[in-house]
Design an enzyme around this catalytic site. Structure first.
Site, PDB file in Angstrom:
ATOM      1  N   HIS A  84       0.822  -1.214   0.000  1.00  0.00           N
ATOM      2  CA  HIS A  84       0.000   0.000   0.000  1.00  0.00           C
ATOM      3  C   HIS A  84       0.853   1.259   0.000  1.00  0.00           C
ATOM      4  O   HIS A  84       0.342   2.340  -0.280  1.00  0.00           O
ATOM      5  CB  HIS A  84      -1.054  -0.029   1.120  1.00  0.00           C
ATOM      6  CG  HIS A  84      -0.574   0.261   2.507  1.00  0.00           C
ATOM      7  ND1 HIS A  84      -0.285  -0.717   3.426  1.00  0.00           N
ATOM      8  CD2 HIS A  84      -0.367   1.425   3.152  1.00  0.00           C
ATOM      9  CE1 HIS A  84       0.085  -0.164   4.567  1.00  0.00           C
ATOM     10  NE2 HIS A  84       0.043   1.142   4.427  1.00  0.00           N
ATOM     11  N   ASP A 224       1.208  -7.707   2.162  1.00  0.00           N
ATOM     12  CA  ASP A 224       1.322  -6.257   1.930  1.00  0.00           C
ATOM     13  C   ASP A 224       2.783  -5.813   1.752  1.00  0.00           C
ATOM     14  O   ASP A 224       3.355  -5.172   2.629  1.00  0.00           O
ATOM     15  CB  ASP A 224       0.668  -5.509   3.106  1.00  0.00           C
ATOM     16  CG  ASP A 224       0.339  -4.067   2.758  1.00  0.00           C
ATOM     17  OD1 ASP A 224       0.884  -3.556   1.764  1.00  0.00           O
ATOM     18  OD2 ASP A 224      -0.455  -3.446   3.489  1.00  0.00           O
ATOM     19  N   SER A 647       3.989   2.390   8.194  1.00  0.00           N
ATOM     20  CA  SER A 647       3.728   1.368   7.185  1.00  0.00           C
ATOM     21  C   SER A 647       5.002   1.043   6.416  1.00  0.00           C
ATOM     22  O   SER A 647       5.681   1.945   5.941  1.00  0.00           O
ATOM     23  CB  SER A 647       2.668   1.860   6.195  1.00  0.00           C
ATOM     24  OG  SER A 647       1.420   1.840   6.792  1.00  0.00           O
TER      25      SER A 647
HETATM   26  N1  ARG Z   1      -4.562   0.705   7.415  1.00  0.00           N
HETATM   27  C1  ARG Z   1      -3.244   0.783   6.839  1.00  0.00           C
HETATM   28  C2  ARG Z   1      -2.503   1.996   7.326  1.00  0.00           C
HETATM   29  O1  ARG Z   1      -3.060   3.059   7.464  1.00  0.00           O
HETATM   30  C3  ARG Z   1      -3.283   0.875   5.355  1.00  0.00           C
HETATM   31  C4  ARG Z   1      -3.808  -0.317   4.724  1.00  0.00           C
HETATM   32  C5  ARG Z   1      -3.990  -0.145   3.254  1.00  0.00           C
HETATM   33  N2  ARG Z   1      -4.910  -1.152   2.787  1.00  0.00           N
HETATM   34  C6  ARG Z   1      -6.157  -0.889   2.418  1.00  0.00           C
HETATM   35  N3  ARG Z   1      -6.955  -1.882   2.205  1.00  0.00           N
HETATM   36  N4  ARG Z   1      -6.586   0.359   2.239  1.00  0.00           N
HETATM   37  O2  ARG Z   1      -1.306   1.936   7.493  1.00  0.00           O
END
Ligand code: ARG
Length: 712
Positions: A84, A224, A647
């Site tokens: 992501h 991911d 992330s």
């Molecule tokens: N929740 C994650 C974060 O903010 C991002 C995940 C991205 N994946 C998604 N399905 N939008 O770090």
């Protein structure tokens, strides 16, 4: 059953008070965390984690594209980060014919590594506390001059410090960052590389498996990750893109471990957490919840339309993939935050903390003088701005999100030259690539919905003026007819039309474009609201600085860490399960079997690629299974303290070897940016062995495994 219970009890008994909360400042590790790190099981010294004189772990960690973290995992500048995090870059490289986002990609040679326009990565060289230096300058200036002179003197000193640092560190940039709400300042020196190339990623069905449904949640089965490479000039220093650039030879890179993790293992994460609000007051938190709710509701309107269009047409799906994901990520986060605030009584607990703090303050006259007004100042500032700043949120989350308005805004911003002139070519250049991911029909539908939504929700005092025919007001405007005309007549609906409109250099004609008029109309409401929404900023900052200083004194002697501010931090703790609610215990890892369980060919978020199924059925797992159960582990949990921006961060074992990538937080503790929850808060990580399995077995990129040379 007994065994599970025994494990749970053991976890509680073994790790009651070990470090978990804290996004620690690297230069203070020895002082704040030296002993605790060792007790937690870390086998590296603070100096091996962060040093300015010797090679340390920090040399392998990068700020990836400004909003994420990545790490170097080979001697030739190979980067791994989250899928992501690479998402928008991969999308930008994709076309319907070569859809790397949906189908995945692996460069089979260096020549196939694809340059990413606009992507850069940043290495941290050093962080130095300059609080005392600046405080001295401030105190001296205060003796002679007024507030303005003080501000001037401090700014001049900051400039001197950064200029000196840049001179001493060729090819580096220096800046001063503020911590603890203005109480502490660090001089930060870093080096930015701008030739970054895409190496490979799994298909989105793996890299984003579970989509928005699974986002922010455990149990998770997302692969991911994505890989890039840093390129440098012949001297190994930063260089603009050139085919002659060479893979960067890093000062350090992380070893990648095949050993896997067990419950209770030490785990640590280094990276760039973006923003937390752990020093905010109840008054500020209530305001935050209120503006988040406005954003949630407005985004629902827009996202529903996007989703419908994306499901109906794969081209739209590709164009809007990144826009949708980033909108939906915040949208779901804020909803989880709302629920967690309620469930965990965050505001109530904050209020209790403030009451106890005030008791401590009021016990001594000196404290009263220093901190007695802080909470009141903050509350006053919040009250003075709350209505206007909610109105700003509604405006920026609704009509301002019409993409046509954004196009006009960017154009207007760029045609203004520094010397006060106008450059139409600069405006055109700013929009040259903007239409690639633009779908005019969808934007038109969104415009109707967003304007209608705004009319329904906004205070009529903030209605948009000057739309429609002369004399029409917003309250009675026929919005669908207005929007049809807007999109029919505006040249901002395509680059070709805009180029034609701009061809004769007639600025007046451009200013009369209906999209420019709508943009101006929105901006004039915004300009009316801004002074009220931000008018009490100074008071707020003053109150926050005092409150934070007070909290620091209150907790003196205990290790402390500042709010996240996109500077590099360390968090350390352990691999741990958790109990989301009574009687339920979530194991600390997931396996490939769970991917197959979640498969749903009718749901785009849960499609499993045929090849992955085949590998699973054949049991073709190579060296990537867990020694204990012979399974491929997909994701695991730690109690590390992270937030957005982390992330892609490396999850490392006691020796500093890479065991996973951090990529999410869990639903039950979505209030974590405000308060850490030891029993509930977990960091969701993708197991590095799953990453390697996907590279080799699904992607067929054995050469990457050879380059990484993972250790047993
Ligand atoms: N929740 C994650 C974060 O903010 C991002 C995940 C991205 N994946 C998604 N399905 N939008 O770090």
């Amino acid at each position: 059953m007994k065994r599970i219970f025994a494990i749970a009890a053991a976890v509680l008994l073994t790790f009651p008070a070990l470090a978990d909360e804290g996004m620690w400042l690297l230069p203070l590790l020895q002082k704040m965390n030296g002993k605790a790190l060792q007790e937690a099981g870390c086998r590296l010294t603070p100096e091996q984690i962060y040093s300015i004189n010797n090679t340390s772990l920090k040399d392998a960690i990068i700020h990836f594209g400004g909003g994420c973290t990545g790490e170097i995992i080979s001697g030739e500048g190979l980067i791994v980060t989250n899928h992501h995090c690479g998402y928008s870059n991969i999308q930008a490289l994709s076309t319907p014919e070569h859809n790397y986002l949906m189908d995945g990609y692996w460069a089979m040679s260096r020549a196939e590594e694809l340059p990413c326009r606009g992507l850069s990565v940043t290495f941290l060289k050093s962080m130095t506390d300059v609080t005392d230096i600046l405080a001295k300058v401030e105190a001296n200036a205060a003796k002679k001059g007024d507030a303005k002179a003080v501000e001037e003197a401090v700014r001049a000193k900051m400039q001197e410090l950064t200029a000196e640092a840049e001179k001493a560190n060729p090819n580096c940039t220096a800046r001063i960052s503020s911590f603890y709400n203005g109480n502490v300042q660090y001089l930060i020196v870093s080096k930015v590389y701008r030739d970054i190339r895409f190496v490979g990623a799994p298909p989105a069905s793996v890299g984003k498996f579970g989509g928005e449904t699974d986002n922010w949640m455990w149990p998770r089965h997302t692969g991911d990750f994505s890989m890039f490479r840093v390129y440098a000039g012949a001297d190994n220093e930063p260089a603009e893109y050139s085919p002659n650039n060479k893979p960067y030879r890093p000062a350090n890179h992380l070893k990648v471990s095949l050993a896997g993790v067990q419950e209770g293992d030490y785990a640590m994460i280094m990276g760039y957490p973006g923003r937390t609000q752990r020093f905010q007051t109840a008054a500020q938190l209530k305001q935050m919840l209120a503006t988040n709710r406005i954003a949630i509701d407005a985004r629902t309107v827009r996202q529903d339309l996007m989703w419908e269009a994306m499901c109906a047409d794969p081209n739209v799906q590709l164009k809007y993939a990144s826009k949708y994901a980033s909108s939906a990520n915040g949208w779901k986060k804020w909803q989880g935050e709302e629920l967690a605030f309620e469930k965990l009584n965050i505001i109530g607990r904050e209020e209790q903390k403030e009451a106890a703090f005030m008791e401590w303050v009021n016990a001594k006259k000196k404290r009263q003088e220093a901190y007695g007004q802080a909470l009141g100042k903050i509350e006053e500032a919040v009250n003075a701005s709350s209505k206007a700043s909610r109105a700003v949120s509604l405006l920026t989350e609704a009509p301002y999100r019409i993409e046509l308005v954004g196009m006009a805004g960017r154009f207007l911003q760029r045609i203004a030259t520094r010397d006060g002139g106008i450059s139409i070519p600069a405006g055109l250049a700013a929009l040259k690539n903007a239409y690639r991911d633009y779908e005019v029909g969808l934007d038109c539908k969104e415009a109707v919905a967003l304007l209608e939504y705004y009319r329904k929700k906004a205070d009529p005092a903030n209605y948009l003026e000057g739309l429609g025919a002369e004399g029409t007001d917003f309250a009675t405007l026929d919005i669908p007819a207005y929007v049809e005309k807007l999109f029919g007549e505006s040249a901002f609906t395509s680059y070709e039309k805009l180029e034609k409109l701009a061809a004769d250099g007639d600025v007046e004609k451009i200013m009369n474009d209906p999209a420019v008029r709508l943009q101006n109309s929105i901006m004039s409401v915004l300009m009316k609201l801004y002074p009220v929404a931000y008018g009490s900023q100074e008071k707020l900052q003053e109150g926050s600085k005092e409150f934070t200083a007070g909290l620091m004194e209150w907790e003196k002697g205990k290790p402390s860490y500042p709010d996240a501010n996109s500077t590099m931090r360390l968090t350390y703790g352990h691999v741990l399960p958790y109990s989301p609610k009574d009687a339920i215990l979530y194991r600390h890892y997931t396996t490939l079997a769970g991917v197959m369980e979640k498969e749903d060919p009718n749901n785009p978020e849960f499609i499993v690629p045929a090849k992955l199924k085949e590998l699973y059925e054949k049991g073709d797992f190579g060296q990537y299974t867990d020694p204990a159960d012979g399974k491929v582990h997909t994701c695991f949990l730690t109690n590390n303290d992270i937030t957005g921006g982390n992330s892609g961060s490396p999850v490392m074992n006691a020796k500093g070897e890479l065991i996973g990538l951090a990529f999410d937080g869990n639903w039950e503790s979505m209030s974590s940016d405000v308060m850490f929850e030891p029993d509930l808060q977990r960091c969701i990580c993708v197991d590095i062995r799953y990453v390697l399995f996907l590279v080799e077995k699904l992607g067929g990129a054995r050469h990457i495994i050879e380059e990484i040379a993972p250790v047993k």
